[in-house]
Design an enzyme around this catalytic site. Structure first.
Site, PDB file in Angstrom:
ATOM      1  N   HIS A 182      -7.585  -5.208  -1.631  1.00  0.00           N
ATOM      2  CA  HIS A 182      -6.393  -4.486  -1.176  1.00  0.00           C
ATOM      3  C   HIS A 182      -5.743  -5.155   0.033  1.00  0.00           C
ATOM      4  CE1 HIS A 182      -3.714  -1.099  -0.902  1.00  0.00           C
ATOM      5  NE2 HIS A 182      -4.004  -0.976   0.380  1.00  0.00           N
ATOM      6  N   SER A 237       0.837  -1.199   0.000  1.00  0.00           N
ATOM      7  CA  SER A 237       0.000   0.000   0.000  1.00  0.00           C
ATOM      8  C   SER A 237       0.877   1.256   0.000  1.00  0.00           C
ATOM      9  CB  SER A 237      -0.951  -0.062   1.204  1.00  0.00           C
ATOM     10  OG  SER A 237      -2.047   0.782   1.019  1.00  0.00           O
ATOM     11  N   ASP A 284      -8.270  -5.294  -6.042  1.00  0.00           N
ATOM     12  CA  ASP A 284      -7.970  -4.075  -5.288  1.00  0.00           C
ATOM     13  C   ASP A 284      -8.868  -2.963  -5.816  1.00  0.00           C
ATOM     14  OD1 ASP A 284      -6.808  -1.734  -4.161  1.00  0.00           O
ATOM     15  OD2 ASP A 284      -4.873  -2.731  -4.058  1.00  0.00           O
TER      16      ASP A 284
END
Lengths: 333, 333
Positions: free
Chosen positions: A312, A129, A283
């Site tokens: 995600h 991330s 995601d």
């Protein structure tokens, strides 16, 4: 090893202003080899920290094994351990904390590596991330120093769609009257709960809910998943810290530097690292298409999309450890 | 024809309470045939109304042609034209407006059709989004009366994931201190803007933003798309009305009635209409999988997924008019 701190004084920031003292909280695991060829940097993700990075991405017997590598876990500015609104003295406290970018974060990490840890080369920089965004940033900002990079579920430039998500989070949280322009006396609970509700809809995927995967969190339905997981998580964070990190995320763009002057493909082309970017097929805000585009413009780049209904959150899925480890092995080889 | 009103007195509601006067705003176009075999009902969508339904789904020369069919456009309770928080007198005004369900809406529409318009059979019931949910509701609530149904981008039962989205919208809007538990003196502007930002991220799709389709709305980026389209749209709505409709949406479930007692597959199996459900492949909250499940349990059901980067907003895409018209023709045949 316990958390340690590196300090830079009069640290000027990319978007203006400065931090009288920029503190970088970090932790290391393992030992730097005599030739200095085994350093692995793992910057933290949004609302994460060095411990979380260590827990999910590394470990004895895993690809990123502290027996073999010198692992360096850093914390984002605004993340609560490094300099942040929640821990900075005036004139950078609370709502007065300045805007920081990935460029600033990586420049500070570079100072830590070169000035304190004696690390001149990174065998690998990886992260999930916002950690992935920093991995891209490293590869573009200090190309000569990065041998390989594995950004997982992140981007080299924050996409328009992603920014809509961030804007919704910001608007909801700052709407809480308790927030008081960042000078709250107690946490803006309702704002943080609205923040959690928005995040819950983006953090995983539609099939995660349809297939009832929230049951792995002890929840029987979407409301309990929110109550048992997302709310306590965000209620444990400082609102200004979250907003500082959101701003860093929003401004993410490896080409936003004097070296590339906003030319995104030029910045990608300047990356010399062996880079394996790892998007997750479901995601919701870092789609594979953006990662494929980036990889196609990086000379030694490759895109390895991972399938997961965790969206995600895929790196939290225990079933995917081997998948990620195989990619780390490939990058390290 | 201008908007007309049908009133039911002492209208008891499924979840408790009643409306002393339940007003149903509707409009018709075309003429009922002597045999009564050409009535088409089109209930409105979330934050939409009879005019919007007419504009996007019908028209001279289109499949739903007022020259051939007797088109009836209804407005949701809470939609601003039918009884709503914004237009109801005490004791149902503003924050005191009661919870209404699709069951209530369809029961009131049934009274309009049978008691005023002389319509005993529906050749077709169709609609988009919450309009689609009402089409499912009609097919399950009055199966003997519905010959065919075409729910577009809606569901027969609101999914867990969809509810997370609705919860985020509700939390953000009601967080605005101006909202004052529904008794605001002026519109909660900031709450509505946060609402718009959340909606902007769910209403279309990731590729809609990546491919820059917002340019069709005169916007250069996500921020302008929000500013030029989503914000003015939601600032034009009453906050309590939006929340009333959200609650109806959240409670959507065709099996929530004495006839089915919560047995969802039993309710689907009871639908006798020729039903073509039309999900959009990139719809973020009404995924094709839910529509496929529904169709597979409806004896005369079929699922016809439409591909569109407009996601949930696909019926607004002018390029898809013929696609939808072909499906209407199939249902009407």
């Amino acid at each position: 090893m316990a958390v340690e701190y590196f300090e830079a004084h009069n640290f000027f920031l990319q978007k203006g202003g400065s931090l009288p003292v920029a503190r970088l909280a970090y932790r290391t695991s393992g030992t730097l080899s005599p030739t200095g060829d085994n350093a692995v940097l793992i910057p933290s993700w949004f609302s994460g920290n060095d411990e979380a990075s260590e827990t999910y991405l590394t470990g004895t017997g895993r690809a990123l094994d502290p027996e073999k590598y010198f692992l360096i876990f850093t914390n984002l500015l605004g993340g609560g351990r490094s300099s942040s609104p929640s821990n900075s003295p005036a004139p950078s406290e609370q709502g007065r904390f300045p805007t920081v970018t990935y460029y600033d974060n990586v420049r500070l990490q570079h100072a830590l590596l070169t000035q304190r840890l004696g690390v001149e080369h990174l065998r690998l920089v990886t992260g999930w991330s916002m950690g992935a965004c920093q991995a891209y940033q490293w590869a573009a900002q200090y190309p000569g120093m990065v041998r390989s990079a594995v950004p997982i579920a992140g981007s080299a430039r924050t996409a328009s769609y992603n920014k809509i998500f961030l804007l919704a989070l910001r608007r909801a949280l700052t709407l809480d009257p308790v927030y008081a322009d960042g000078f709250y006396a107690s946490p803006p609970i309702r704002g943080l709960k609205a923040f959690a509700a928005i995040y819950a809809g983006w953090g995983t995927s539609e099939p995660f809910f349809r297939l009832g995967h929230y049951e792995r969190f002890g929840a029987k339905n979407h409301a309990e998943f929110l109550e048992y997981f997302w709310e306590p998580f965000y209620l444990g964070h400082d609102a200004n810290n979250l907003l500082t990190q959101l701003k860093t995320w929003e401004l993410g763009d490896i080409s936003d530097s004097p070296a590339y002057d906003g030319d995104y493909t030029k910045a990608l082309a300047a990356i010399t690292a062996k880079l394996i970017t790892v998007p997750i097929d479901k995601d919701r805000y870092f789609p594979p298409e953006d990662a494929e585009f980036a990889a196609s413009h990086i000379p030694n780049g490759r895109c390895a999309t991972v399938e997961s209904t965790w969206g995600h959150m895929a790196p939290m899925d225990p079933n995917l450890k081997e998948t990620f480890d195989a990619l780390f092995h490939e990058a390290l080889s």
